[in-house]
Design an enzyme around this catalytic site. Structure first.
Site, PDB file in Angstrom:
ATOM      1  CG  HIS A  58     115.510  57.969  17.715  1.00 19.71           C
ATOM      2  ND1 HIS A  58     116.755  57.949  17.876  1.00 19.71           N
ATOM      3  CD2 HIS A  58     114.690  57.360  18.746  1.00 19.71           C
ATOM      4  CE1 HIS A  58     116.940  57.186  19.080  1.00 19.71           C
ATOM      5  NE2 HIS A  58     115.703  56.878  19.688  1.00 19.71           N
ATOM      6  CG  HIS A  73     110.231  57.995  20.432  1.00 20.73           C
ATOM      7  ND1 HIS A  73     110.248  57.332  18.990  1.00 20.73           N
ATOM      8  CD2 HIS A  73     111.421  57.395  21.269  1.00 20.73           C
ATOM      9  CE1 HIS A  73     111.305  56.400  19.357  1.00 20.73           C
ATOM     10  NE2 HIS A  73     111.825  56.394  20.408  1.00 20.73           N
TER      11      HIS A  73
END
Length: 151
Positions: A58, A73
């Site tokens: 992620h 992110h």
């Protein structure tokens, strides 16, 4: 030295302050910009030439040759997905070029799972006034310039 940081995803540029997480919104990690991604499965690309120094499904950090590190992110709280819905294309320590695929994901699927898919792009260890030439709010394609960073 000035580092050009490209968008890791296609979507809409928004201020970091609009990220629904105070760590990013208040620039605690560093200054940057966020991209509200298009809701289609897509490759996430490296924002700079460098080395992958941190790699999670992620999120990832790419450091340039002179040590400028950029965090990407993918969504907020997506660490809770434990990698589900993310396919990595590189390994930690790998040299990458700007625009090279790092991970594939589906922002619509992330959103359907209850997570905000917004993507903060942060200049790590940068001062609040380090960013230059920030992209205006609006549409951006993966690889387009998001901001420049004076080191």
């Amino acid at each position: 030295m000035t580092v050009r940081v490209g968008s890791p995803v296609s979507g809409r540029v928004v201020p970091l302050s609009e990220v629904p997480d105070p760590v990013f919104a208040q620039a605690m990690v560093g200054p940057g910009i966020a991209v509200e991604p298009d809701r289609v499965a897509a490759e996430v690309v490296s924002p700079v030439d460098g080395t992958v120094v941190t790699l999670h499904p992620h999120a990832f950090v790419v450091a340039t040759g002179d040590g400028a590190a950029v965090l990407v992110h993918l969504g907020i709280d997506t660490v809770k997905r434990k990698g589900e819905g993310f396919t990595l294309h590189v390994v930690k320590g790998e040299s990458v070029r700007a625009g090279q695929a790092i991970v594939t994901w589906d922002p619509a699927e992330v959103e359907a799972a209850g997570f905000a898919p917004i993507c903060p792009v942060v200049a790590l260890d940068a001062g609040a006034d380090a960013l230059l030439d920030q992209a205006p709010d609006g549409p951006v394609a993966a690889g387009d310039a998001l901001f420049s960073w004076r080191r």
